[in-house]
Design a protein around this motif. Structure first.
Motif, PDB file in Angstrom:
ATOM      1  N   SER A 284       0.824  -1.211   0.000  1.00 37.47           N
ATOM      2  CA  SER A 284       0.000   0.000   0.000  1.00 37.47           C
ATOM      3  C   SER A 284       0.863   1.269   0.000  1.00 37.47           C
ATOM      4  O   SER A 284       2.089   1.211   0.070  1.00 37.47           O
ATOM      5  N   LYS A 285       0.189   2.401  -0.096  1.00 39.17           N
ATOM      6  CA  LYS A 285       0.823   3.736  -0.025  1.00 39.17           C
ATOM      7  C   LYS A 285       1.873   3.951  -1.113  1.00 39.17           C
ATOM      8  O   LYS A 285       2.875   4.636  -0.898  1.00 39.17           O
ATOM      9  N   MET A 286       1.638   3.351  -2.284  1.00 40.08           N
ATOM     10  CA  MET A 286       2.579   3.539  -3.380  1.00 40.08           C
ATOM     11  C   MET A 286       2.636   5.007  -3.819  1.00 40.08           C
ATOM     12  O   MET A 286       3.623   5.444  -4.410  1.00 40.08           O
ATOM     13  N   ASP A 287       1.602   5.770  -3.485  1.00 39.27           N
ATOM     14  CA  ASP A 287       1.586   7.201  -3.842  1.00 39.27           C
ATOM     15  C   ASP A 287       2.648   8.002  -3.098  1.00 39.27           C
ATOM     16  O   ASP A 287       3.008   9.105  -3.498  1.00 39.27           O
ATOM     17  N   LEU A 288       3.172   7.446  -1.993  1.00 42.91           N
ATOM     18  CA  LEU A 288       4.198   8.148  -1.226  1.00 42.91           C
ATOM     19  C   LEU A 288       5.587   8.007  -1.847  1.00 42.91           C
ATOM     20  O   LEU A 288       6.526   8.692  -1.436  1.00 42.91           O
ATOM     21  N   LEU A 289       5.709   7.122  -2.829  1.00 43.53           N
ATOM     22  CA  LEU A 289       7.000   6.913  -3.488  1.00 43.53           C
ATOM     23  C   LEU A 289       7.043   7.655  -4.819  1.00 43.53           C
ATOM     24  O   LEU A 289       6.134   7.520  -5.645  1.00 43.53           O
ATOM     25  N   ASP A 290       8.103   8.423  -5.030  1.00 43.02           N
ATOM     26  CA  ASP A 290       8.295   9.006  -6.358  1.00 43.02           C
ATOM     27  C   ASP A 290       8.789   7.911  -7.299  1.00 43.02           C
ATOM     28  O   ASP A 290       8.277   7.715  -8.381  1.00 43.02           O
ATOM     29  N   GLU A 291       9.798   7.201  -6.843  1.00 43.28           N
ATOM     30  CA  GLU A 291      10.323   6.079  -7.622  1.00 43.28           C
ATOM     31  C   GLU A 291      11.198   5.259  -6.685  1.00 43.28           C
ATOM     32  O   GLU A 291      11.996   5.807  -5.932  1.00 43.28           O
ATOM     33  N   ASP A 292      11.040   3.983  -6.695  1.00 45.04           N
ATOM     34  CA  ASP A 292      11.859   3.125  -5.846  1.00 45.04           C
ATOM     35  C   ASP A 292      12.100   1.812  -6.568  1.00 45.04           C
ATOM     36  O   ASP A 292      11.270   0.904  -6.540  1.00 45.04           O
ATOM     37  N   ALA A 293      13.260   1.728  -7.220  1.00 43.74           N
ATOM     38  CA  ALA A 293      13.588   0.530  -7.994  1.00 43.74           C
ATOM     39  C   ALA A 293      13.712  -0.683  -7.088  1.00 43.74           C
ATOM     40  O   ALA A 293      13.365  -1.801  -7.477  1.00 43.74           O
ATOM     41  N   ASN A 294      14.213  -0.475  -5.855  1.00 46.40           N
ATOM     42  CA  ASN A 294      14.377  -1.605  -4.934  1.00 46.40           C
ATOM     43  C   ASN A 294      13.038  -2.238  -4.607  1.00 46.40           C
ATOM     44  O   ASN A 294      12.906  -3.463  -4.596  1.00 46.40           O
ATOM     45  N   LEU A 295      12.043  -1.418  -4.318  1.00 46.04           N
ATOM     46  CA  LEU A 295      10.734  -1.951  -3.964  1.00 46.04           C
ATOM     47  C   LEU A 295      10.121  -2.721  -5.130  1.00 46.04           C
ATOM     48  O   LEU A 295       9.551  -3.799  -4.949  1.00 46.04           O
ATOM     49  N   LEU A 296      10.244  -2.186  -6.334  1.00 48.31           N
ATOM     50  CA  LEU A 296       9.707  -2.885  -7.506  1.00 48.31           C
ATOM     51  C   LEU A 296      10.449  -4.194  -7.750  1.00 48.31           C
ATOM     52  O   LEU A 296       9.849  -5.186  -8.150  1.00 48.31           O
ATOM     53  N   ALA A 297      11.754  -4.197  -7.454  1.00 49.96           N
ATOM     54  CA  ALA A 297      12.534  -5.432  -7.597  1.00 49.96           C
ATOM     55  C   ALA A 297      12.084  -6.476  -6.581  1.00 49.96           C
ATOM     56  O   ALA A 297      11.991  -7.670  -6.898  1.00 49.96           O
ATOM     57  N   PHE A 298      11.793  -6.026  -5.351  1.00 47.46           N
ATOM     58  CA  PHE A 298      11.267  -6.939  -4.339  1.00 47.46           C
ATOM     59  C   PHE A 298       9.957  -7.548  -4.824  1.00 47.46           C
ATOM     60  O   PHE A 298       9.737  -8.759  -4.730  1.00 47.46           O
ATOM     61  N   ALA A 299       9.066  -6.690  -5.342  1.00 42.37           N
ATOM     62  CA  ALA A 299       7.759  -7.159  -5.818  1.00 42.37           C
ATOM     63  C   ALA A 299       7.928  -8.191  -6.925  1.00 42.37           C
ATOM     64  O   ALA A 299       7.260  -9.238  -6.930  1.00 42.37           O
ATOM     65  N   ASP A 300       8.842  -7.921  -7.848  1.00 40.54           N
ATOM     66  CA  ASP A 300       9.085  -8.848  -8.963  1.00 40.54           C
ATOM     67  C   ASP A 300       9.632 -10.185  -8.459  1.00 40.54           C
ATOM     68  O   ASP A 300       9.276 -11.249  -8.971  1.00 40.54           O
ATOM     69  N   TYR A 301      10.501 -10.137  -7.441  1.00 41.22           N
ATOM     70  CA  TYR A 301      11.070 -11.380  -6.923  1.00 41.22           C
ATOM     71  C   TYR A 301       9.985 -12.245  -6.290  1.00 41.22           C
ATOM     72  O   TYR A 301       9.918 -13.455  -6.548  1.00 41.22           O
ATOM     73  N   TYR A 302       9.136 -11.630  -5.458  1.00 35.91           N
ATOM     74  CA  TYR A 302       8.078 -12.414  -4.811  1.00 35.91           C
ATOM     75  C   TYR A 302       7.116 -12.989  -5.853  1.00 35.91           C
ATOM     76  O   TYR A 302       6.633 -14.117  -5.697  1.00 35.91           O
ATOM     77  N   ARG A 303       6.872 -12.256  -6.924  1.00 30.35           N
ATOM     78  CA  ARG A 303       6.043 -12.804  -8.009  1.00 30.35           C
ATOM     79  C   ARG A 303       6.738 -13.998  -8.657  1.00 30.35           C
ATOM     80  O   ARG A 303       6.096 -14.991  -8.995  1.00 30.35           O
ATOM     81  N   SER A 304       8.062 -13.899  -8.819  1.00 33.83           N
ATOM     82  CA  SER A 304       8.806 -14.957  -9.515  1.00 33.83           C
ATOM     83  C   SER A 304       8.798 -16.276  -8.757  1.00 33.83           C
ATOM     84  O   SER A 304       8.987 -17.334  -9.354  1.00 33.83           O
ATOM     85  N   ILE A 305       8.580 -16.221  -7.427  1.00 34.35           N
ATOM     86  CA  ILE A 305       8.560 -17.477  -6.656  1.00 34.35           C
ATOM     87  C   ILE A 305       7.124 -17.936  -6.379  1.00 34.35           C
ATOM     88  O   ILE A 305       6.902 -18.822  -5.556  1.00 34.35           O
ATOM     89  N   GLY A 306       6.160 -17.283  -7.053  1.00 32.97           N
ATOM     90  CA  GLY A 306       4.803 -17.808  -7.033  1.00 32.97           C
ATOM     91  C   GLY A 306       3.770 -17.030  -6.251  1.00 32.97           C
ATOM     92  O   GLY A 306       2.609 -17.444  -6.185  1.00 32.97           O
ATOM     93  N   TYR A 307       4.161 -15.892  -5.659  1.00 26.77           N
ATOM     94  CA  TYR A 307       3.196 -15.120  -4.886  1.00 26.77           C
ATOM     95  C   TYR A 307       2.506 -14.071  -5.756  1.00 26.77           C
ATOM     96  O   TYR A 307       3.118 -13.504  -6.667  1.00 26.77           O
ATOM     97  N   GLU A 308       1.239 -13.827  -5.450  1.00 30.26           N
ATOM     98  CA  GLU A 308       0.517 -12.717  -6.078  1.00 30.26           C
ATOM     99  C   GLU A 308       0.895 -11.442  -5.327  1.00 30.26           C
ATOM    100  O   GLU A 308       0.863 -11.397  -4.092  1.00 30.26           O
ATOM    101  N   VAL A 309       1.264 -10.387  -6.072  1.00 26.64           N
ATOM    102  CA  VAL A 309       1.642  -9.108  -5.459  1.00 26.64           C
ATOM    103  C   VAL A 309       0.860  -7.993  -6.134  1.00 26.64           C
ATOM    104  O   VAL A 309       0.896  -7.857  -7.368  1.00 26.64           O
ATOM    105  N   LEU A 310       0.146  -7.196  -5.330  1.00 22.55           N
ATOM    106  CA  LEU A 310      -0.577  -6.038  -5.834  1.00 22.55           C
ATOM    107  C   LEU A 310       0.054  -4.774  -5.279  1.00 22.55           C
ATOM    108  O   LEU A 310       0.380  -4.707  -4.091  1.00 22.55           O
ATOM    109  N   LEU A 311       0.245  -3.775  -6.132  1.00 19.37           N
ATOM    110  CA  LEU A 311       0.758  -2.470  -5.710  1.00 19.37           C
ATOM    111  C   LEU A 311      -0.423  -1.498  -5.691  1.00 19.37           C
ATOM    112  O   LEU A 311      -1.074  -1.291  -6.719  1.00 19.37           O
ATOM    113  N   THR A 312      -0.710  -0.924  -4.524  1.00 19.82           N
ATOM    114  CA  THR A 312      -1.952  -0.163  -4.373  1.00 19.82           C
ATOM    115  C   THR A 312      -1.724   1.191  -3.703  1.00 19.82           C
ATOM    116  O   THR A 312      -0.679   1.450  -3.118  1.00 19.82           O
TER     117      THR A 312
END
Length: 292
Positions: A113-141
């Motif tokens: 949540s609270k993605m509106d508080l981030l201007d840009e964060d490559a690390n967070l998006l990389a974390f999200a991509d990794y968790y997706r790659s191991i089978g988890y559903e990830v929503l950015l809201t």
């Protein structure tokens, strides 16, 4: 006798939803305390009632699972809400939640949540991509984008879900967007403590999109009280996938030679922070004082 589902527990009363949509207020039978049975929100129960305010739970039907914190039973899915900022996103806390959820055979859905508080964060998006790659559903809201938040609705259909996460990450704000008439109380983050004030005082199942969602008390720490050290590895899906190539059956991925999991960490196929969390969780359980 009629059957129903406990949708709220408060001050010794259990509120049972019947198949015809009515709520009956019930107490538990005295024999439950004697037999150390505690009815939980989510339980399917048999009850007896003269009217809507004076019922008694006669029997608790078998559970498929249960959680201790929050105290709830028969969960299909855990919606783990973590904020991008305020409080800062924490992979170690997320992994702690995931291990506990996996150990109960509950399907996790990660909601950042609270993605509106981030201007840009490559690390967070990389974390999200990794968790997706191991089978988890990830929503950015973001609660600033209600239509975006509503993408979570299909995941709730015909399921009993628990919403969990740190205090102040936006659990109640999420529910307020999905069911505005609830008007759930939310508080800002305490600047002194860096965490939200506890705004939800009890566990309650709320009907959303033909399913149930639990709004649960916020908390920021979880203990592995019911887990054994040797079972932790089975709660890391990327470890399970690689473990078939380990030299030894039942490899713990700690000190054994020719461990495919450790090799995958060295080759950056498995995130090193996930492996570090695994080792620390195992050590924590091994150092746990025995319960009597």
């Amino acid at each position: 006798m009629p059957e129903g589902k406990i949708v709220k527990a408060l001050s010794g009363f259990y509120y049972v939803l019947t198949t015809n949509g009515k709520i009956t207020q019930c107490r538990g039978r005295g024999v439950f305390r004697k037999n150390k049975i505690t009815p939980l929100v989510g339980d399917s129960v048999v009850f007896q009632a003269e009217n809507d305010l004076e019922g008694y739970i006669m029997d608790v039907l078998p559970r498929k699972n249960e959680l201790v914190r929050p105290p709830i039973a028969n969960i299909d899915q855990a919606i783990l809400v973590f904020s991008a900022m305020e409080p800062e996103f924490s992979t170690v806390l997320l992994d702690r939640f995931l291990v506990l959820i996996e150990s109960k055979d509950v399907s996790p859905l990660i909601c950042i949540s609270k993605m509106d508080l981030l201007d840009e964060d490559a690390n967070l998006l990389a974390f999200a991509d990794y968790y997706r790659s191991i089978g988890y559903e990830v929503l950015l809201t973001s609660t600033k984008e209600p239509e975006q938040l509503k993408e979570i609705l299909p995941y709730m259909k015909n399921k009993t879900s628990v919403i969990a996460g740190q205090s102040g990450v936006g659990k109640s704000s999420l529910l307020n967007v999905l069911r505005p008439e609830l008007e759930l109380k939310t508080d800002n983050i305490s600047s002194h403590l860096g965490r939200g004030k506890h705004t939800t005082r009890h566990v309650e199942l709320i009907e959303i999109n033909h399913g149930f969602v639990a709004d649960t008390p916020g908390f920021s720490s979880l203990e592995f009280l019911e887990m054994e050290a040797e079972n932790v590895k089975d709660c890391f899906p990327e470890f399970v996938e690689k473990s078939h190539d380990c030299k030894f059956r039942g490899c713990t991925h700690l000190k054994e030679p020719k461990c495919a999991v450790k090799e995958a960490v060295e080759n950056e196929e498995i995130a090193s922070y996930r492996y570090k969390h695994y080792v620390s969780f195992v050590e924590e359980i091994k150092d746990r004082k025995p319960r009597y």
